[in-house]
Design a protein around this motif. Structure first.
Motif, PDB file in Angstrom:
ATOM      1  N   ASN A   1       0.829  -1.210   0.000  1.00 22.23           N
ATOM      2  CA  ASN A   1       0.000   0.000   0.000  1.00 22.23           C
ATOM      3  C   ASN A   1       0.860   1.255   0.000  1.00 22.23           C
ATOM      4  N   GLN A   2       1.878   1.277   0.846  1.00 24.38           N
ATOM      5  CA  GLN A   2       2.745   2.455   0.936  1.00 24.38           C
ATOM      6  C   GLN A   2       3.540   2.680  -0.356  1.00 24.38           C
ATOM      7  N   LEU A   3       4.023   1.596  -0.956  1.00 23.52           N
ATOM      8  CA  LEU A   3       4.707   1.727  -2.253  1.00 23.52           C
ATOM      9  C   LEU A   3       3.759   2.299  -3.299  1.00 23.52           C
ATOM     10  N   ALA A   4       2.543   1.778  -3.336  1.00 22.19           N
ATOM     11  CA  ALA A   4       1.560   2.254  -4.315  1.00 22.19           C
ATOM     12  C   ALA A   4       1.251   3.733  -4.101  1.00 22.19           C
ATOM     13  N   LYS A   5       1.120   4.153  -2.849  1.00 24.98           N
ATOM     14  CA  LYS A   5       0.845   5.565  -2.562  1.00 24.98           C
ATOM     15  C   LYS A   5       2.017   6.453  -2.984  1.00 24.98           C
TER      16      LYS A   5
ATOM     17  N   ILE B   1       7.308  -3.136  -7.046  1.00 23.95           N
ATOM     18  CA  ILE B   1       6.434  -4.222  -6.597  1.00 23.95           C
ATOM     19  C   ILE B   1       6.912  -5.556  -7.169  1.00 23.95           C
ATOM     20  N   ALA B   2       7.491  -5.530  -8.354  1.00 21.91           N
ATOM     21  CA  ALA B   2       8.043  -6.768  -8.923  1.00 21.91           C
ATOM     22  C   ALA B   2       9.223  -7.251  -8.085  1.00 21.91           C
ATOM     23  N   ARG B   3      10.098  -6.336  -7.727  1.00 19.70           N
ATOM     24  CA  ARG B   3      11.260  -6.723  -6.911  1.00 19.70           C
ATOM     25  C   ARG B   3      10.811  -7.225  -5.542  1.00 19.70           C
ATOM     26  N   LEU B   4       9.881  -6.530  -4.914  1.00 17.72           N
ATOM     27  CA  LEU B   4       9.422  -6.915  -3.586  1.00 17.72           C
ATOM     28  C   LEU B   4       8.807  -8.310  -3.576  1.00 17.72           C
TER      29      LEU B   4
ATOM     30  N   ALA C   1      11.498 -21.184  -2.607  1.00 20.76           N
ATOM     31  CA  ALA C   1      10.492 -20.204  -2.225  1.00 20.76           C
ATOM     32  C   ALA C   1      10.917 -18.795  -2.627  1.00 20.76           C
ATOM     33  N   LEU C   2       9.959 -17.883  -2.556  1.00 19.25           N
ATOM     34  CA  LEU C   2      10.231 -16.469  -2.754  1.00 19.25           C
ATOM     35  C   LEU C   2      10.456 -15.817  -1.398  1.00 19.25           C
ATOM     36  N   LEU C   3      11.141 -14.693  -1.392  1.00 21.13           N
ATOM     37  CA  LEU C   3      11.300 -13.946  -0.142  1.00 21.13           C
ATOM     38  C   LEU C   3       9.950 -13.458   0.375  1.00 21.13           C
ATOM     39  N   CYS C   4       9.050 -13.164  -0.520  1.00 25.76           N
ATOM     40  CA  CYS C   4       7.706 -12.716  -0.149  1.00 25.76           C
ATOM     41  C   CYS C   4       6.776 -13.924  -0.095  1.00 25.76           C
ATOM     42  N   PRO C   5       6.362 -14.342   1.095  1.00 25.17           N
ATOM     43  CA  PRO C   5       5.509 -15.524   1.195  1.00 25.17           C
ATOM     44  C   PRO C   5       4.037 -15.241   0.884  1.00 25.17           C
ATOM     45  N   PHE C   6       3.707 -13.971   0.639  1.00 27.03           N
ATOM     46  CA  PHE C   6       2.315 -13.580   0.420  1.00 27.03           C
ATOM     47  C   PHE C   6       2.152 -12.873  -0.926  1.00 27.03           C
ATOM     48  N   LYS C   7       2.824 -13.365  -1.933  1.00 28.04           N
ATOM     49  CA  LYS C   7       2.901 -12.667  -3.220  1.00 28.04           C
ATOM     50  C   LYS C   7       1.529 -12.246  -3.746  1.00 28.04           C
ATOM     51  N   ASP C   8       0.581 -13.154  -3.806  1.00 35.81           N
ATOM     52  CA  ASP C   8      -0.726 -12.825  -4.384  1.00 35.81           C
ATOM     53  C   ASP C   8      -1.438 -11.721  -3.614  1.00 35.81           C
ATOM     54  N   SER C   9      -1.452 -11.818  -2.283  1.00 35.48           N
ATOM     55  CA  SER C   9      -2.151 -10.792  -1.504  1.00 35.48           C
ATOM     56  C   SER C   9      -1.406  -9.459  -1.532  1.00 35.48           C
ATOM     57  N   VAL C  10      -0.093  -9.488  -1.629  1.00 37.46           N
ATOM     58  CA  VAL C  10       0.692  -8.254  -1.725  1.00 37.46           C
ATOM     59  C   VAL C  10       0.427  -7.577  -3.071  1.00 37.46           C
ATOM     60  N   LEU C  11       0.400  -8.353  -4.141  1.00 38.11           N
ATOM     61  CA  LEU C  11       0.075  -7.789  -5.458  1.00 38.11           C
ATOM     62  C   LEU C  11      -1.348  -7.244  -5.474  1.00 38.11           C
ATOM     63  N   ASP C  12      -2.284  -7.949  -4.844  1.00 43.58           N
ATOM     64  CA  ASP C  12      -3.667  -7.462  -4.751  1.00 43.58           C
ATOM     65  C   ASP C  12      -3.722  -6.121  -4.024  1.00 43.58           C
ATOM     66  N   ALA C  13      -3.007  -6.026  -2.908  1.00 39.15           N
ATOM     67  CA  ALA C  13      -3.012  -4.787  -2.124  1.00 39.15           C
ATOM     68  C   ALA C  13      -2.479  -3.614  -2.956  1.00 39.15           C
ATOM     69  N   TYR C  14      -1.388  -3.834  -3.669  1.00 41.42           N
ATOM     70  CA  TYR C  14      -0.806  -2.787  -4.513  1.00 41.42           C
ATOM     71  C   TYR C  14      -1.791  -2.396  -5.623  1.00 41.42           C
ATOM     72  N   TYR C  15      -2.342  -3.391  -6.291  1.00 44.87           N
ATOM     73  CA  TYR C  15      -3.255  -3.137  -7.411  1.00 44.87           C
ATOM     74  C   TYR C  15      -4.493  -2.366  -6.951  1.00 44.87           C
ATOM     75  N   GLN C  16      -5.018  -2.692  -5.772  1.00 38.96           N
ATOM     76  CA  GLN C  16      -6.209  -2.005  -5.270  1.00 38.96           C
ATOM     77  C   GLN C  16      -5.968  -0.497  -5.139  1.00 38.96           C
ATOM     78  N   VAL C  17      -4.780  -0.105  -4.772  1.00 46.84           N
ATOM     79  CA  VAL C  17      -4.469   1.314  -4.591  1.00 46.84           C
ATOM     80  C   VAL C  17      -4.299   2.017  -5.941  1.00 46.84           C
ATOM     81  N   ILE C  18      -3.657   1.373  -6.895  1.00 43.98           N
ATOM     82  CA  ILE C  18      -3.325   2.073  -8.151  1.00 43.98           C
ATOM     83  C   ILE C  18      -4.268   1.786  -9.309  1.00 43.98           C
ATOM     84  N   GLN C  19      -5.219   0.892  -9.148  1.00 44.85           N
ATOM     85  CA  GLN C  19      -5.994   0.428 -10.304  1.00 44.85           C
ATOM     86  C   GLN C  19      -6.695   1.537 -11.079  1.00 44.85           C
ATOM     87  N   GLN C  20      -7.277   2.527 -10.413  1.00 40.19           N
ATOM     88  CA  GLN C  20      -7.973   3.578 -11.156  1.00 40.19           C
ATOM     89  C   GLN C  20      -7.012   4.446 -11.954  1.00 40.19           C
TER      90      GLN C  20
END
Length: 187
Positions: A25-29, A120-123, A133-152
């Motif tokens: 969310n903070q990255l997206a903002k 967001i790709a790097r994160l 594994a990836l360093l980010c264990p919550f990839k899908d939910s993290v991408l969802d959170a980012y997308y929700q902020v920037i989608q419009q």
């Protein structure tokens, strides 16, 4: 203070997932605040140049052009058209501190103007050195959170956004791999 972590159980796991999502969310903002940034902002030139050099090292490489020519061409087209933002430039999990629910960005040496999907790709896409594994264990939910902020602002479907992230995910590991190739593999 704590850094983003990749493992946890129960409430700790839930809090860690929330911290990863809040980081997105903070990255997206940050990205929205500086959406459409001009590449020539002098204060960010160092970070912009670093990102450009990663990209150029891939494009100039005979090795990568022989192996992944079509992907390189798609990357070039998309990166030239993607909205530019002021990004962190080193969105590695340990560069985000979590303290009482607040996210603090640290290690700002690589801040620069880059395509919106770079951070967001790097994160979310860096591999862990511990297994498959990836360093980010919550990839899908993290991408969802980012997308929700920037989608419009982005005006892209979720599928197209995920495609952008997948393309950008190629940059980091490949650019570092390129630095370790034998000299005769490069242009």
């Amino acid at each position: 203070r704590d850094r983003l972590r990749s493992r946890g159980l129960g409430d700790v796991y839930k809090r860690q997932k929330e911290a990863w999502q809040e980081t997105a969310n903070q990255l997206a903002k940050l990205h929205l605040k500086y959406w459409g940034a001009d590449r020539n902002i002098s204060i960010y030139q160092h970070g912009s140049d670093l990102y450009e050099e990663k990209w150029r090292s891939i494009v100039r490489s005979n090795y990568f052009n022989q192996k992944w020519r079509n992907l390189i061409q798609k990357l070039a087209l998309r990166f030239n058209k993607a909205p530019q933002v002021i990004g962190h430039g080193d969105a590695f999990p340990t560069n985000f501190l979590v303290h009482t629910g607040h996210i603090c960005f640290i290690d700002l040496a690589n801040v620069g103007v880059m395509p919106y999907m770079s951070d967001i790709a790097r994160l979310t896409s860096l591999p862990s050195l511990k297994g498959d594994a990836l360093l980010c264990p919550f990839k899908d939910s993290v991408l969802d959170a980012y997308y929700q902020v920037i989608q419009q602002r982005l005006e892209l479907s979720k599928e197209d956004f995920l495609y952008d992230v997948a393309l950008a995910s190629f940059i980091e590991p490949v650019s570092y791999t390129h630095l370790t190739l034998p000299t005769n593999s490069r242009v």
